[in-house]
Write an enzyme that holds these catalytic residues in place. Structure first.
Site, PDB file in Angstrom:
ATOM      1  N   GLU A 190     -31.803   0.717  12.415  1.00  0.00           N
ATOM      2  CA  GLU A 190     -32.051  -0.029  11.185  1.00  0.00           C
ATOM      3  C   GLU A 190     -33.435   0.279  10.614  1.00  0.00           C
ATOM      4  O   GLU A 190     -33.606   0.376   9.408  1.00  0.00           O
ATOM      5  CB  GLU A 190     -31.908  -1.538  11.431  1.00  0.00           C
ATOM      6  CG  GLU A 190     -30.479  -1.974  11.627  1.00  0.00           C
ATOM      7  CD  GLU A 190     -29.599  -1.678  10.423  1.00  0.00           C
ATOM      8  OE1 GLU A 190     -30.112  -1.571   9.303  1.00  0.00           O
ATOM      9  OE2 GLU A 190     -28.381  -1.532  10.616  1.00  0.00           O
TER      10      GLU A 190
ATOM     11  N   LEU B   6     -40.233  11.740   9.237  1.00  0.00           N
ATOM     12  CA  LEU B   6     -39.461  10.614   8.688  1.00  0.00           C
ATOM     13  C   LEU B   6     -40.227   9.887   7.582  1.00  0.00           C
ATOM     14  O   LEU B   6     -39.627   9.202   6.763  1.00  0.00           O
ATOM     15  CB  LEU B   6     -39.131   9.596   9.785  1.00  0.00           C
ATOM     16  CG  LEU B   6     -37.890   9.882  10.635  1.00  0.00           C
ATOM     17  CD1 LEU B   6     -37.737   8.821  11.711  1.00  0.00           C
ATOM     18  CD2 LEU B   6     -36.630   9.912   9.781  1.00  0.00           C
TER      19      LEU B   6
ATOM     20  N   TYR C  26     -34.129  -8.474   5.787  1.00  0.00           N
ATOM     21  CA  TYR C  26     -33.020  -7.524   5.957  1.00  0.00           C
ATOM     22  C   TYR C  26     -32.877  -7.095   7.425  1.00  0.00           C
ATOM     23  O   TYR C  26     -31.794  -7.193   8.013  1.00  0.00           O
ATOM     24  CB  TYR C  26     -33.218  -6.270   5.076  1.00  0.00           C
ATOM     25  CG  TYR C  26     -32.264  -5.195   5.518  1.00  0.00           C
ATOM     26  CD1 TYR C  26     -30.943  -5.214   5.095  1.00  0.00           C
ATOM     27  CD2 TYR C  26     -32.652  -4.223   6.438  1.00  0.00           C
ATOM     28  CE1 TYR C  26     -30.032  -4.292   5.571  1.00  0.00           C
ATOM     29  CE2 TYR C  26     -31.752  -3.302   6.919  1.00  0.00           C
ATOM     30  CZ  TYR C  26     -30.447  -3.336   6.480  1.00  0.00           C
ATOM     31  OH  TYR C  26     -29.538  -2.433   6.971  1.00  0.00           O
TER      32      TYR C  26
ATOM     33  N   ASP D 223     -29.383  -5.186   1.269  1.00  0.00           N
ATOM     34  CA  ASP D 223     -30.187  -3.989   1.009  1.00  0.00           C
ATOM     35  C   ASP D 223     -29.725  -3.421  -0.335  1.00  0.00           C
ATOM     36  O   ASP D 223     -28.966  -4.081  -1.052  1.00  0.00           O
ATOM     37  CB  ASP D 223     -30.061  -2.980   2.168  1.00  0.00           C
ATOM     38  CG  ASP D 223     -28.674  -2.357   2.234  1.00  0.00           C
ATOM     39  OD1 ASP D 223     -27.765  -2.825   1.494  1.00  0.00           O
ATOM     40  OD2 ASP D 223     -28.489  -1.395   3.003  1.00  0.00           O
TER      41      ASP D 223
ATOM     42  N   CYS E 162     -10.714   1.434  -4.054  1.00  0.00           N
ATOM     43  CA  CYS E 162     -11.509   0.304  -3.544  1.00  0.00           C
ATOM     44  C   CYS E 162     -10.615  -0.806  -2.984  1.00  0.00           C
ATOM     45  O   CYS E 162      -9.668  -1.237  -3.644  1.00  0.00           O
ATOM     46  CB  CYS E 162     -12.361  -0.236  -4.697  1.00  0.00           C
ATOM     47  SG  CYS E 162     -13.252  -1.723  -4.254  1.00  0.00           S
TER      48      CYS E 162
HETATM   49 FE1  SF4 Z   1     -17.336  -1.289  -6.652  1.00  0.00          FE
HETATM   50 FE2  SF4 Z   1     -15.391  -0.361  -8.247  1.00  0.00          FE
HETATM   51 FE3  SF4 Z   1     -14.781  -1.682  -6.026  1.00  0.00          FE
HETATM   52 FE4  SF4 Z   1     -15.839  -2.971  -8.051  1.00  0.00          FE
HETATM   53  S1  SF4 Z   1     -13.857  -1.939  -8.026  1.00  0.00           S
HETATM   54  S2  SF4 Z   1     -16.426  -3.183  -5.901  1.00  0.00           S
HETATM   55  S3  SF4 Z   1     -17.240  -1.435  -8.878  1.00  0.00           S
HETATM   56  S4  SF4 Z   1     -15.830   0.305  -6.153  1.00  0.00           S
END
Ligand code: SF4
Length: 376
Positions: free
Chosen positions: A54, A97, A137, A155, A219
């Site tokens: 991390e 780094l 974080y 983050d 997604c």
């Molecule tokens: Fe991200 Fe697109 Fe999924 Fe919305 S639909 S969370 S903008 S990848």
């Protein structure tokens, strides 16, 4: 007639009905389980190794971190090993780094873990926050991933995902926006597998909900995404306005004597704090060589004069445009300590290779050798 009410532009508390919360959690965890990258720190349960990953991943890309993480763990396999190592050895292992304050804080925190917690990393975000280098974080990441605490984290990747999913307004750095993002992360994390959930959020931002060209069609939480629904994916979050990198010029002393070059260890604080270098002082772009020599003389505590300019090494850091102006200097005495530095050493190139030096200074050192600094 009373004046029309102004629209309240302050972000309101996140509206997160339980069913929606569950759908977002399930979608992100499902995407993570199917597509997560096989990263070496995801194969360990060792809190120290997870903490190290991390810290390294802050400001550094995954592909760069992997070999550093593996080498660092070989060299310092436990908190105790890190705590008892000399700081210059730790900084040497960090070379390349950047952001060396991370290594200094890691070292300090390891010493505190040994002194205060018997060598075992504490398991809650609240306790971790008491250690050097732990911000909200890092504490959330280590507590949730290594110990399963329902501790939130935000983050850059998480901020982007949450901004789009929940249509959070405001630019990066805006305090009301940050508060809302943390409130959302806090509301989402409780439940099964909090560490995996936090990693799922970060992974989603890194691989699917990317800054440019997010893969919305693939997604796993598209149905829940307000930015997608409202055609605002390209607007959220608004781009951060970056300040131009500050220019910084250093006059660098290339002082050879008996087949060795003079090296100096910088004070702990400030840029490259605690690292080794060809002795350097900050100058202006147009400072003439005699004036640079005077400033180097003061820093080294002995008069030096410039014999020749050996060229300039340039290096771009995130916030600084560095120019290292190499000056071959000599003097009548050969100092072994100096007011402006923690230590001085006269080193062969082989001696120098084992010292912790920034990448910029390493390049300057090589340029000095290429320019014949040690040529007979
Ligand atoms: Fe991200 Fe697109 Fe999924 Fe919305 S639909 S969370 S903008 S990848």
């Amino acid at each position: 007639m009373s004046p029309p009410r102004k629209r309240d532009t302050a972000p309101t508390a996140p509206l997160l009905p339980p069913e929606r919360r569950e759908r977002v959690r399930a979608g992100l965890l499902d995407g993570y389980d199917r597509q997560k990258r096989d990263l070496p720190w995801r194969r360990t349960r060792d809190p120290y190794a997870i903490w190290l990953s991390e810290v390294m991943l802050q400001q550094t890309q995954v592909a760069t971190v992997i070999p550093y993480w593996e080498r660092f763990l070989q060299r310092f396999p436990t908190v105790e090993a890190l705590a008892s190592a000399p700081l210059p050895d730790v900084l040497a292992a960090w070379r390349g780094l950047g952001y060396y304050s991370r290594a200094r804080n890691l070292h300090l925190a390891a010493q505190e873990v040994v002194a205060r917690f018997g060598g075992r990393l504490p398991s809650t975000a609240a306790e971790l926050l008491t250690l050097p280098g732990f911000g909200r974080y890092t504490a959330g990441a280590v507590a949730s991933i290594a110990f399963g605490e329902s501790a939130p984290l935000v983050d850059g990747n998480v901020a982007r995902v949450l901004s789009r999913l929940f249509e959070v307004e405001g630019a990066p750095g805006d305090r009301a926006r940050e508060a809302r993002l943390w409130a959302l992360a806090t509301a989402l994390v409780p439940g099964e597998r909090p560490g995996d959930f936090n990693q799922a959020l970060m992974e989603h931002g890194a691989t699917v909900c990317r800054p440019e060209n997010p893969l919305c069609l693939l997604c796993s939480v598209r149905e829940e995404c307000l930015a997608y629904r409202h055609g605002r994916v390209d607007e959220l979050p608004p781009a951060k306005v970056r300040a131009a990198p500050k220019r910084m010029t250093l006059a660098v002393a290339v002082w050879a004597h008996a087949g060795r070059l003079l090296l100096a260890r910088r004070a702990e604080k400030g840029l490259f704090g605690g690292l080794w270098e060809l002795p350097a002082v900050e100058v202006d772009d147009d400072t003439p060589a005699p004036e640079s020599a005077a400033r180097l003389s003061q820093a080294l505590g002995t008069p030096v004069h410039v014999e020749a300019a050996l060229g300039t090494v340039r290096r771009q850091l995130t916030h600084r445009a560095l120019s290292l102006r190499l000056l071959r200097v000599t003097g009548t005495t050969h100092p072994t300590h100096a007011p402006a530095f923690q230590e001085l050493r006269w080193c062969t190139p082989q001696d120098a290779s084992s010292l912790g030096m920034s990448t910029a200074m390493h390049k300057a050192f090589e340029a000095a050798l290429d320019a014949g600094a040690l040529a007979p």
